[in-house]
Write a protein that holds these residues in place. Structure first.
Motif, PDB file in Angstrom:
ATOM      1  N   ILE A 169       0.656   5.510   6.590  1.00 15.49           N
ATOM      2  CA  ILE A 169       0.013   6.672   7.203  1.00 15.49           C
ATOM      3  C   ILE A 169       0.751   7.950   6.846  1.00 15.49           C
ATOM      4  O   ILE A 169       0.144   8.952   6.453  1.00 15.49           O
ATOM      5  CB  ILE A 169      -0.057   6.470   8.730  1.00 15.49           C
ATOM      6  CG1 ILE A 169      -1.065   5.364   9.061  1.00 15.49           C
ATOM      7  CG2 ILE A 169      -0.396   7.767   9.452  1.00 15.49           C
ATOM      8  CD1 ILE A 169      -0.904   4.766  10.441  1.00 15.49           C
ATOM      9  N   ASN A 170       2.063   7.922   6.965  1.00  7.81           N
ATOM     10  CA  ASN A 170       2.848   9.120   6.640  1.00  7.81           C
ATOM     11  C   ASN A 170       2.713   9.478   5.163  1.00  7.81           C
ATOM     12  O   ASN A 170       2.657  10.665   4.801  1.00  7.81           O
ATOM     13  CB  ASN A 170       4.305   8.909   7.020  1.00  7.81           C
ATOM     14  CG  ASN A 170       4.508   8.847   8.526  1.00  7.81           C
ATOM     15  OD1 ASN A 170       3.746   9.459   9.279  1.00  7.81           O
ATOM     16  ND2 ASN A 170       5.519   8.119   8.965  1.00  7.81           N
ATOM     17  N   ALA A 171       2.658   8.473   4.283  1.00  8.25           N
ATOM     18  CA  ALA A 171       2.496   8.743   2.861  1.00  8.25           C
ATOM     19  C   ALA A 171       1.136   9.356   2.577  1.00  8.25           C
ATOM     20  O   ALA A 171       1.013  10.255   1.725  1.00  8.25           O
ATOM     21  CB  ALA A 171       2.674   7.452   2.061  1.00  8.25           C
ATOM     22  N   LEU A 172       0.098   8.910   3.263  1.00  8.59           N
ATOM     23  CA  LEU A 172      -1.236   9.459   3.068  1.00  8.59           C
ATOM     24  C   LEU A 172      -1.331  10.906   3.573  1.00  8.59           C
ATOM     25  O   LEU A 172      -1.999  11.746   2.963  1.00  8.59           O
ATOM     26  CB  LEU A 172      -2.277   8.596   3.782  1.00  8.59           C
ATOM     27  CG  LEU A 172      -2.595   7.259   3.130  1.00  8.59           C
ATOM     28  CD1 LEU A 172      -3.427   6.400   4.074  1.00  8.59           C
ATOM     29  CD2 LEU A 172      -3.331   7.452   1.802  1.00  8.59           C
ATOM     30  N   VAL A 183      -6.952   1.008  -5.870  1.00  8.93           N
ATOM     31  CA  VAL A 183      -6.195  -0.087  -5.259  1.00  8.93           C
ATOM     32  C   VAL A 183      -5.656   0.358  -3.910  1.00  8.93           C
ATOM     33  O   VAL A 183      -5.758  -0.360  -2.900  1.00  8.93           O
ATOM     34  CB  VAL A 183      -5.034  -0.534  -6.177  1.00  8.93           C
ATOM     35  CG1 VAL A 183      -4.179  -1.601  -5.485  1.00  8.93           C
ATOM     36  CG2 VAL A 183      -5.563  -1.067  -7.497  1.00  8.93           C
ATOM     37  N   ALA A 184      -5.077   1.558  -3.877  1.00  6.52           N
ATOM     38  CA  ALA A 184      -4.524   2.088  -2.629  1.00  6.52           C
ATOM     39  C   ALA A 184      -5.623   2.305  -1.595  1.00  6.52           C
ATOM     40  O   ALA A 184      -5.445   1.994  -0.409  1.00  6.52           O
ATOM     41  CB  ALA A 184      -3.799   3.408  -2.907  1.00  6.52           C
ATOM     42  N   ARG A 185      -6.755   2.827  -2.017  1.00 12.53           N
ATOM     43  CA  ARG A 185      -7.841   3.089  -1.069  1.00 12.53           C
ATOM     44  C   ARG A 185      -8.389   1.789  -0.479  1.00 12.53           C
ATOM     45  O   ARG A 185      -8.595   1.699   0.739  1.00 12.53           O
ATOM     46  CB  ARG A 185      -8.962   3.868  -1.759  1.00 12.53           C
ATOM     47  CG  ARG A 185     -10.061   4.306  -0.783  1.00 12.53           C
ATOM     48  CD  ARG A 185     -11.103   5.176  -1.446  1.00 12.53           C
ATOM     49  NE  ARG A 185     -12.076   5.665  -0.470  1.00 12.53           N
ATOM     50  CZ  ARG A 185     -11.904   6.749   0.287  1.00 12.53           C
ATOM     51  NH1 ARG A 185     -10.795   7.450   0.192  1.00 12.53           N
ATOM     52  NH2 ARG A 185     -12.831   7.119   1.153  1.00 12.53           N
ATOM     53  N   ARG A 186      -8.625   0.803  -1.334  1.00 13.92           N
ATOM     54  CA  ARG A 186      -9.115  -0.485  -0.832  1.00 13.92           C
ATOM     55  C   ARG A 186      -8.139  -1.075   0.170  1.00 13.92           C
ATOM     56  O   ARG A 186      -8.535  -1.640   1.195  1.00 13.92           O
ATOM     57  CB  ARG A 186      -9.327  -1.459  -1.986  1.00 13.92           C
ATOM     58  CG  ARG A 186     -10.581  -1.228  -2.794  1.00 13.92           C
ATOM     59  CD  ARG A 186     -10.912  -2.442  -3.662  1.00 13.92           C
ATOM     60  NE  ARG A 186      -9.842  -2.786  -4.586  1.00 13.92           N
ATOM     61  CZ  ARG A 186      -9.725  -2.278  -5.801  1.00 13.92           C
ATOM     62  NH1 ARG A 186     -10.601  -1.382  -6.246  1.00 13.92           N
ATOM     63  NH2 ARG A 186      -8.736  -2.653  -6.596  1.00 13.92           N
ATOM     64  N   ALA A 187      -6.866  -0.949  -0.137  1.00 15.45           N
ATOM     65  CA  ALA A 187      -5.843  -1.509   0.750  1.00 15.45           C
ATOM     66  C   ALA A 187      -5.883  -0.829   2.113  1.00 15.45           C
ATOM     67  O   ALA A 187      -5.888  -1.501   3.151  1.00 15.45           O
ATOM     68  CB  ALA A 187      -4.464  -1.359   0.119  1.00 15.45           C
ATOM     69  N   TRP A 188      -5.901   0.505   2.129  1.00  8.00           N
ATOM     70  CA  TRP A 188      -5.876   1.202   3.420  1.00  8.00           C
ATOM     71  C   TRP A 188      -7.144   0.943   4.226  1.00  8.00           C
ATOM     72  O   TRP A 188      -7.086   0.736   5.442  1.00  8.00           O
ATOM     73  CB  TRP A 188      -5.642   2.694   3.246  1.00  8.00           C
ATOM     74  CG  TRP A 188      -5.738   3.396   4.566  1.00  8.00           C
ATOM     75  CD1 TRP A 188      -6.673   4.306   4.956  1.00  8.00           C
ATOM     76  CD2 TRP A 188      -4.911   3.170   5.708  1.00  8.00           C
ATOM     77  NE1 TRP A 188      -6.474   4.676   6.260  1.00  8.00           N
ATOM     78  CE2 TRP A 188      -5.387   3.985   6.756  1.00  8.00           C
ATOM     79  CE3 TRP A 188      -3.804   2.356   5.945  1.00  8.00           C
ATOM     80  CZ2 TRP A 188      -4.808   4.014   8.015  1.00  8.00           C
ATOM     81  CZ3 TRP A 188      -3.209   2.375   7.204  1.00  8.00           C
ATOM     82  CH2 TRP A 188      -3.707   3.196   8.221  1.00  8.00           C
ATOM     83  N   LEU A 189      -8.285   0.937   3.588  1.00 10.46           N
ATOM     84  CA  LEU A 189      -9.527   0.655   4.300  1.00 10.46           C
ATOM     85  C   LEU A 189      -9.503  -0.735   4.929  1.00 10.46           C
ATOM     86  O   LEU A 189     -10.005  -0.941   6.041  1.00 10.46           O
ATOM     87  CB  LEU A 189     -10.723   0.782   3.346  1.00 10.46           C
ATOM     88  CG  LEU A 189     -11.085   2.206   2.912  1.00 10.46           C
ATOM     89  CD1 LEU A 189     -12.168   2.180   1.835  1.00 10.46           C
ATOM     90  CD2 LEU A 189     -11.529   3.051   4.097  1.00 10.46           C
ATOM     91  N   ALA A 245       0.834  -1.206   0.000  1.00  8.32           N
ATOM     92  CA  ALA A 245       0.000   0.000   0.000  1.00  8.32           C
ATOM     93  C   ALA A 245       0.863   1.248   0.000  1.00  8.32           C
ATOM     94  O   ALA A 245       0.577   2.220  -0.723  1.00  8.32           O
ATOM     95  CB  ALA A 245      -0.934  -0.009   1.207  1.00  8.32           C
ATOM     96  N   TYR A 246       1.927   1.239   0.801  1.00  4.79           N
ATOM     97  CA  TYR A 246       2.840   2.385   0.838  1.00  4.79           C
ATOM     98  C   TYR A 246       3.430   2.655  -0.539  1.00  4.79           C
ATOM     99  O   TYR A 246       3.476   3.810  -1.006  1.00  4.79           O
ATOM    100  CB  TYR A 246       3.962   2.129   1.848  1.00  4.79           C
ATOM    101  CG  TYR A 246       5.144   3.033   1.676  1.00  4.79           C
ATOM    102  CD1 TYR A 246       5.054   4.395   1.938  1.00  4.79           C
ATOM    103  CD2 TYR A 246       6.367   2.542   1.201  1.00  4.79           C
ATOM    104  CE1 TYR A 246       6.132   5.241   1.750  1.00  4.79           C
ATOM    105  CE2 TYR A 246       7.450   3.381   1.015  1.00  4.79           C
ATOM    106  CZ  TYR A 246       7.337   4.730   1.277  1.00  4.79           C
ATOM    107  OH  TYR A 246       8.405   5.568   1.078  1.00  4.79           O
TER     108      TYR A 246
END
Length: 369
Positions: free
Chosen positions: A360-363, A306-312, A286-287
């Protein structure tokens, strides 16, 4: 024709807004700021996670750095001071825990004081951290012949062809570059990465744990994904090795997009549908994807979701005390598929806590420095 053009111009901003919104506006239970606060502050009172029971380990180093970066991104002065105080205690009262500079999994420790130096410009951090980067390329007298052979070709004597190495080496060398501005550190890491890509990347973009272990272990691939991400963040666009590293990264990301489960996670063995979902590797992927979307290496329309699904999905594994569950413990290579299925799963293990901080830091970090 004019009407079509006007319609396109009206639709385009909406499409871009939708794509960019994948990395913001999360529900409360997945708010990166709140989840990050729990995970980062958990480290303040956390116990040391030692390598061989003797020295600060790489998972602790990366969790520590992640908490420091979270403190910077969120302007959390209390957390930053706690991180600096803990480091001062390590140096003054626990110096026996400082890792020796004789192994790829130990030299990476230098990335922690080098990050503190970058943020504070206190020379003591530089003096402690830089030798960890330098000694990766200084062959000790008792080194074996294989190590000497790698050094003679311009690579680190700590080269061993395990995919984990491409974060351990990359992170301390890029930290040295950021701290000093000396291009030799960036060049070293890039050359090493190209070697590992040429030797180890499979046609599908993924990596076996090692040449003699033909399994796509999640966290091992996560180290590669994160290592390439760190380098691409730092490498100038005209650097000779950038095209090869970007190609390796893009090929891997395409495969990861295909292998992501409906849940949003990736499995302990990436390509095995019946294997269990593992959090540390999933967070590393995800990062890499979040950062790629933010920097424009990946198309937002394809990879933002893809990134959003992963973080959720990842956020669901964090409890009220900031402990991440379903983390594979430290794992040696073994040519036995069942070995990877059977690895113990821990809650709060620093392998996973650290990787979550990267996401988290990347977001949260608009500047991504």
């Amino acid at each position: 024709m004019i009407k079509k053009t006007l319609l396109f111009l009206l639709i385009l901003p909406v499409q871009l807004l939708i794509a960019q919104s994948n990395l913001v506006n999360f529900p409360a239970e997945a708010d990166p700021m709140e989840v990050g606060h729990r995970i980062a502050h958990r480290f303040i009172a956390g116990k040391h996670m030692l390598h061989a029971g003797k020295w600060i380990s790489y998972p602790e180093t990366f969790y520590w750095t992640g908490a420091i970066n979270y403190a910077r991104v969120t302007n959390d002065a209390k957390l930053m001071q706690a991180m600096k105080d803990r480091f001062s205690k390590l140096v003054s009262s626990e110096p026996q825990l400082l890792p020796p500079k004789n192994h790829v999994d130990l030299n990476m420790f230098g990335s922690l004081p080098l990050r503190l130096y970058q943020l504070t410009t206190e020379e003591s951090y530089l003096d402690l951290g830089l030798p960890y980067a330098d000694t990766q390329w200084q062959v000790p007298e008792n080194a074996g012949q294989e190590a000497k052979n790698w050094a003679q070709q311009g690579y680190s004597w700590q080269t061993r062809m395990w995919i984990d190495d491409m974060y351990m080496i990359t992170i301390v060398q890029t930290a040295a570059f950021k701290a000093t501005g000396e291009s030799k550190y960036l060049d070293r890491a890039a050359k090493e990465m190209v070697l590992y890509l040429d030797k180890l990347q499979r046609p599908n973009g993924l990596f076996y744990h090692a040449p003699d272990v033909p399994y796509y272990w999640g966290r091992g691939n996560g180290w590669m994904a994160a290592g390439m991400t760190e380098l691409l963040r730092m490498l100038p666009k005209d650097h000779a090795d950038r095209p090869r590293i970007l190609k390796g990264y893009l090929t891997m990301m395409e495969s990861l997009k295909k292998e992501q489960r409906k849940s949003g996670m990736w499995n302990q063995l990436i390509d095995e549908a019946d294997c269990w979902a593992e959090t540390s590797g999933s967070a590393m992927f995800a990062y890499a994807i979040i950062t790629g979307v933010k920097h424009g290496w990946l198309r937002e329309k394809q990879y933002g979701p893809v990134a959003r699904r992963a973080w959720l999905a990842l956020a669901k594994y964090v409890d009220g005390q900031g402990a991440v569950s379903e983390i594979c413990v430290g794992t040696n290579k073994k040519n036995d598929k069942q070995y990877y299925y059977d690895r113990p799963r821990h809650t709060g293990d620093y392998h996973g806590q650290a990787a979550y901080m990267w996401c988290i830091n990347a977001l949260l970090d608009a500047n991504d420095k």
